[in-house]
Structure formats: structure tokens, C-alpha cells
Design a protein around this motif. Structure first.
Motif, PDB file in Angstrom:
ATOM      1  N   ILE A 269       0.762  -0.876   0.170  1.00 17.41           N
ATOM      2  CA  ILE A 269      -0.160  -0.188   0.180  1.00 17.41           C
ATOM      3  C   ILE A 269       0.559   0.887  -0.174  1.00 17.41           C
ATOM      4  N   MET A 270       2.249   1.385   0.000  1.00 19.19           N
ATOM      5  CA  MET A 270       2.846   2.450  -0.073  1.00 19.19           C
ATOM      6  C   MET A 270       3.020   2.933  -1.290  1.00 19.19           C
ATOM      7  N   GLY A 271       3.268   4.146  -0.752  1.00 17.63           N
ATOM      8  CA  GLY A 271       3.428   5.511  -2.064  1.00 17.63           C
ATOM      9  C   GLY A 271       5.154   5.144  -2.769  1.00 17.63           C
ATOM     10  N   LYS A 272       5.178   4.709  -4.296  1.00 20.84           N
ATOM     11  CA  LYS A 272       6.644   4.667  -4.366  1.00 20.84           C
ATOM     12  C   LYS A 272       7.417   5.876  -4.541  1.00 20.84           C
ATOM     13  N   THR A 273       6.590   7.112  -4.664  1.00 24.50           N
ATOM     14  CA  THR A 273       7.431   8.186  -5.190  1.00 24.50           C
ATOM     15  C   THR A 273       7.345   9.150  -4.099  1.00 24.50           C
ATOM     16  N   PRO A 274       8.124   8.842  -2.246  1.00 26.60           N
ATOM     17  CA  PRO A 274       8.082  10.356  -1.880  1.00 26.60           C
ATOM     18  C   PRO A 274       8.432  11.420  -2.265  1.00 26.60           C
ATOM     19  N   LYS A 275       7.726  12.467  -2.033  1.00 23.97           N
ATOM     20  CA  LYS A 275       8.260  13.339  -1.896  1.00 23.97           C
ATOM     21  C   LYS A 275       9.279  14.029  -1.309  1.00 23.97           C
ATOM     22  N   THR A 276      10.230  14.129  -0.773  1.00 26.45           N
ATOM     23  CA  THR A 276      11.822  14.031  -0.231  1.00 26.45           C
ATOM     24  C   THR A 276      12.312  15.751   0.016  1.00 26.45           C
ATOM     25  N   ILE A 277      13.113  15.727   0.928  1.00 27.23           N
ATOM     26  CA  ILE A 277      14.016  16.923   1.366  1.00 27.23           C
ATOM     27  C   ILE A 277      15.588  17.186   1.611  1.00 27.23           C
ATOM     28  N   LEU A 278      16.288  17.991   1.659  1.00 21.99           N
ATOM     29  CA  LEU A 278      17.437  17.216   2.176  1.00 21.99           C
ATOM     30  C   LEU A 278      17.390  17.729   3.736  1.00 21.99           C
ATOM     31  N   GLU A 279      18.361  17.736   4.745  1.00 22.08           N
ATOM     32  CA  GLU A 279      17.697  18.290   6.244  1.00 22.08           C
ATOM     33  C   GLU A 279      18.963  19.222   5.848  1.00 22.08           C
ATOM     34  N   ASN A 280      19.191  19.966   5.183  1.00 23.03           N
ATOM     35  CA  ASN A 280      20.150  20.969   5.139  1.00 23.03           C
ATOM     36  C   ASN A 280      19.195  22.106   4.101  1.00 23.03           C
ATOM     37  N   ALA A 281      18.502  21.396   3.009  1.00 23.75           N
ATOM     38  CA  ALA A 281      18.149  22.644   2.526  1.00 23.75           C
ATOM     39  C   ALA A 281      16.850  23.943   3.709  1.00 23.75           C
ATOM     40  N   MET A 282      16.685  25.058   3.312  1.00 24.94           N
ATOM     41  CA  MET A 282      16.170  25.789   3.999  1.00 24.94           C
ATOM     42  C   MET A 282      14.352  25.423   4.136  1.00 24.94           C
ATOM     43  N   ALA A 283      13.917  25.907   4.910  1.00 26.24           N
ATOM     44  CA  ALA A 283      12.298  25.438   5.690  1.00 26.24           C
ATOM     45  C   ALA A 283      11.335  26.297   4.903  1.00 26.24           C
ATOM     46  N   ILE A 284      11.510  26.759   4.203  1.00 26.04           N
ATOM     47  CA  ILE A 284      10.692  27.671   3.395  1.00 26.04           C
ATOM     48  C   ILE A 284      10.971  27.292   2.150  1.00 26.04           C
ATOM     49  N   ASP A 285      11.616  26.565   1.607  1.00 26.60           N
ATOM     50  CA  ASP A 285      11.463  25.821   0.642  1.00 26.60           C
ATOM     51  C   ASP A 285      10.648  24.385   1.224  1.00 26.60           C
ATOM     52  N   ALA A 286      10.358  23.848   2.028  1.00 31.74           N
ATOM     53  CA  ALA A 286       9.986  22.627   2.619  1.00 31.74           C
ATOM     54  C   ALA A 286       8.198  22.992   2.370  1.00 31.74           C
ATOM     55  N   LEU A 287       8.011  24.034   3.015  1.00 34.57           N
ATOM     56  CA  LEU A 287       6.343  25.190   2.426  1.00 34.57           C
ATOM     57  C   LEU A 287       6.545  25.275   1.366  1.00 34.57           C
ATOM     58  N   HIS A 288       7.135  25.803   0.179  1.00 40.49           N
ATOM     59  CA  HIS A 288       7.054  25.878  -0.947  1.00 40.49           C
ATOM     60  C   HIS A 288       6.258  24.346  -1.799  1.00 40.49           C
ATOM     61  N   ILE A 289       7.293  23.314  -1.309  1.00 41.90           N
ATOM     62  CA  ILE A 289       6.930  21.880  -1.654  1.00 41.90           C
ATOM     63  C   ILE A 289       5.704  21.485  -1.029  1.00 41.90           C
ATOM     64  N   MET A 290       5.231  21.295   0.062  1.00 42.79           N
ATOM     65  CA  MET A 290       4.117  21.349   0.491  1.00 42.79           C
ATOM     66  C   MET A 290       3.273  21.813  -0.116  1.00 42.79           C
ATOM     67  N   GLU A 291       3.199  23.095  -0.561  1.00 44.08           N
ATOM     68  CA  GLU A 291       2.252  23.875  -0.868  1.00 44.08           C
ATOM     69  C   GLU A 291       1.438  22.613  -2.174  1.00 44.08           C
ATOM     70  N   ASP A 292       2.916  22.922  -3.222  1.00 45.40           N
ATOM     71  CA  ASP A 292       2.379  22.701  -4.935  1.00 45.40           C
ATOM     72  C   ASP A 292       2.234  21.436  -4.492  1.00 45.40           C
ATOM     73  N   ASN A 293       2.320  21.037  -3.623  1.00 46.91           N
ATOM     74  CA  ASN A 293       1.997  18.913  -3.905  1.00 46.91           C
ATOM     75  C   ASN A 293       1.063  19.299  -3.107  1.00 46.91           C
ATOM     76  N   SER A 294       0.573  19.623  -2.042  1.00 48.31           N
ATOM     77  CA  SER A 294      -0.891  20.119  -1.571  1.00 48.31           C
ATOM     78  C   SER A 294      -0.624  18.390  -0.025  1.00 48.31           C
ATOM     79  N   ILE A 295       0.439  18.060   0.229  1.00 53.69           N
ATOM     80  CA  ILE A 295       1.107  17.499   1.017  1.00 53.69           C
ATOM     81  C   ILE A 295       1.014  17.816   2.594  1.00 53.69           C
ATOM     82  N   SER A 296       1.449  17.732   3.661  1.00 49.21           N
ATOM     83  CA  SER A 296       1.848  18.080   4.730  1.00 49.21           C
ATOM     84  C   SER A 296       3.024  17.709   5.770  1.00 49.21           C
ATOM     85  N   GLN A 297       3.478  16.868   4.984  1.00 46.47           N
ATOM     86  CA  GLN A 297       4.285  16.204   5.154  1.00 46.47           C
ATOM     87  C   GLN A 297       6.041  16.064   4.370  1.00 46.47           C
ATOM     88  N   MET A 298       6.609  15.554   4.389  1.00 45.73           N
ATOM     89  CA  MET A 298       8.063  15.171   3.781  1.00 45.73           C
ATOM     90  C   MET A 298       9.261  14.565   4.507  1.00 45.73           C
TER      91      MET A 298
END
Length: 322
Positions: A269-298
Motif C-alpha cells: 500500500i505504500m506510495g513509491k515516489t515520496p516527496k523528499t527534501i535534504l536536511e540542509n534545505a531552507m525551511a521555506i523551501d519545504a513549505l513551498h514544496i508542500m504547498e505545490d503538492n498539497s501535502i502536509s509532510q515530507m
């Protein structure tokens, strides 16, 4: 009492009066402005901004803008200056003096003292032929035809003009200094603005659990892992290699189709293409990715692409970034 229906009309007239005056300032920018900017840029001292009355209020804002954009500045009230605060002015400081008329008594007393100390004066005045305008080293023309006040008395348009010229000075200096968003972040470490500029994903995940299951784990174990770690999601691994993601939404969708969960494993049942982000990325970039993909976790990865945790929309909300 005047007709209440004139409120909107008066508001619009006020805005248009001030906006027209501000637009006209662009026509008044000349070599004096350029030379003032270059002198401040090359000065080894600070910028002292002074004024009296409403001009003093504007001076404090100009000081705040200069300080936040890389030009050290302090405020000195013109009246207090001639009663002891003139000691704030040091050898290499540049003094910006604000006065609509340029002829107020305090200004006429203050200017000679500043000149005697050898400091340069930048005047921001609506009257370039005034005492201040004629005795300043650089005179910036803040001429306004009239105040927004119907009696042409209350400082409104004139103080707005002073404020805009102060902003123009600050931004010119910012550009010439090569002042970047990183520099800006150094001066704005607090609040949402600062956090947008310096907070990284690694800062957000420190206190979060690290939910994970193996591909072969049962759905029951998946449900327990998601529930216990309370992030609404779990990563799916195969010998410590990230292969997928399961959210509480995936669980609900599965249960809406069947209750025979013993037949399935995490891999089913797993999704095989999870959205990921590197730990040294800016927090604001994480927000933009979540907004663009309508997700709440990465899922968060280290520089070797190893799974190390979860960044959740709630983390961004808690820090005031969202």
C-alpha cells in the motif's frame, strides 16, 4: 458635523494627494542625492538622523530602515541635541537633518554646531532655499505642493515625502553594499521574517519522532507506527534504503475497500515516489514544496540520501513560517 458620506471621498483625496506628491519626488532627484549616497557609503562613521516634531517621528523610522539594511544609524532628537545629546555625534558621522520648512529654531541652532564639529549634513527639506537647505552639504528636495490636511497644516504629505526619500537612500546604500538576503537575515533573526531567511529543515526535525517500517511489515504494525509517532506518516524501508511512504490517508483508503488487512504488507500500500527534501534545505523551501503538492509532510534525507526524519506542516506553523 459634516456629511458622513464624505468619508470615502476624503480618504481617496488624501491618498491621491500624497501619491501624486511622492511621484513628483522622482523628478527632484538630482546630483545632490547621488553625492549624498556616495558620501555616506564611503564614510567611516555612522548616520545620525535628526528632526523635531513629526519629522522626528519619521527620523526614527529612517534609522530603523538604515540599520536593518546594513547602514549603522542612530536617532537624535533635534531639541535634545542642543541640550546635551549632541555628544552622540562622533568625528566621522554623517548627520541627516529632516525639516519641512528648514527654518525651525532648533534646526537653526543645531546646524552650526554640527558644522563646527566638521561633520557633513544631509538635509531633507521641502524648502531648499531655507536656512537648512542653504547650509547643508547635500540638500535633498522633499518639496510638496500641499499637505493632505484640508487646512494645509498637519504634516501629512510632507512627512510621507521625507519617509520615501529616507527609503530611497537606504535602498541605494543597500544595493551599493551588495547587501543580500543572508545579510538581511543576520539583522532580522527574530520573528517569521528572520526564520524564513535562516531556518533549515534540520532545525525543524530535531524533536520529531522518526517513523519507519520495513516493506515486509504487516499493516497492523504500520498502523501502530503511525499512531505512536503521531506524524500521520511513516517511511518504508528495505534494508535501511528508503523505498516508499505510507500516510494515514493511505490506511483509510485501504480500509474503505477491505478490512482483511492481514493479507497485506507495507509494500502493498505504500506510495513509491515520496516527496523528499535534504536536511540542509531552507525551511521555506519545504513549505513551498508542500504547498505545490498539497501535502502536509515530507521525508527528510541527509547528504548521503539516508532517511533521517519527517518535516511536518505543523512544524512550519509552529515557527510562524506558514
Amino acid at each position: 458635523m459634516k456629511n458622513i458620506n464624505t468619508i470615502i471621498k476624503t480618504a481617496k483625496e488624501t491618498i491621491l494627494t500624497e501619491s501624486n506628491a511622492i511621484a513628483n519626488l522622482a523628478n527632484l532627484i538630482d546630483v545632490n542625492f547621488e553625492e549624498a549616497v556616495k558620501f555616506i557609503l564611503n564614510s567611516n562613521g555612522r548616520v545620525i538622523v535628526t528632526g523635531i516634531g513629526k519629522s522626528a517621528n519619521i527620523a526614527t523610522k529612517i534609522v530603523a530602515t538604515l540599520n536593518s539594511t546594513g547602514t549603522p544609524a542612530i536617532f537624535m532628537h533635534a531639541a535634545d541635541a542642543i541640550h546635551g545629546d549632541l555628544g552622540n555625534v562622533q568625528k566621522d558621522d554623517v548627520v541627516i537633518c529632516l525639516s519641512k520648512s528648514g527654518n525651525t529654531p532648533e534646526i537653526k541652532v543645531l546646524v552650526p554646531f554640527i558644522k563646527n564639529y566638521g561633520n557633513k549634513i544631509v538635509a531633507i527639506t521641502s524648502n531648499v532655499d531655507s536656512y537648512l537647505g542653504k547650509h547643508a552639504d547635500f540638500t535633498l528636495n522633499a518639496f510638496v505642493e500641499k499637505e493632505a490636511c484640508p487646512n494645509n497644516l498637519a504634516p501629512t504629505t510632507s512627512t510621507t515625502a521625507q519617509l520615501v526619500l529616507g527609503d530611497a537612500l537606504a535602498i541605494c546604500l543597500l544595493n551599493l553594499r551588495g547587501f543580500t538576503s543572508r545579510d538581511f537575515a543576520k539583522y532580522h533573526p527574530g520573528g517569521a521574517l528572520g526564520k524564513r531567511l535562516y531556518l533549515r529543515v534540520s532545525d525543524l526535525i530535531k524533536k520529531n519522532e522518526i517513523p519507519k517500517v520495513e516493506e515486509t511489515d504487516s499493516i497492523a504494525k504500520v498502523i501502530v507506527e503511525i499512531s505512536e509517532k503521531r506524524l500521520g506518516v511513516t517511511a518504508v524501508l528495505n534494508n535501511n534504503n528508503l523505498t516508499g511512504i505510507i500516510t494515514d490517508g493511505d490506511i483509510r483508503r485501504m480500509l474503505s475497500k477491505t478490512t482483511e488487512i492481514s493479507k497485506f504488507t507495507a509494500k502493498d500500500i505504500m506510495g513509491k515516489t515520496p516527496k523528499t527534501i535534504l536536511e540542509n534545505a531552507m525551511a521555506i523551501d519545504a513549505l513551498h514544496i508542500m504547498e505545490d503538492n498539497s501535502i502536509s509532510q515530507m521525508l527528510v534525507l541527509d547528504k548521503k540520501d539516508n532517511y533521517i526524519g519527517i518535516v511536518h506542516l505543523h512544524d512550519l506553523i509552529k515557527e510562524g513560517i506558514f
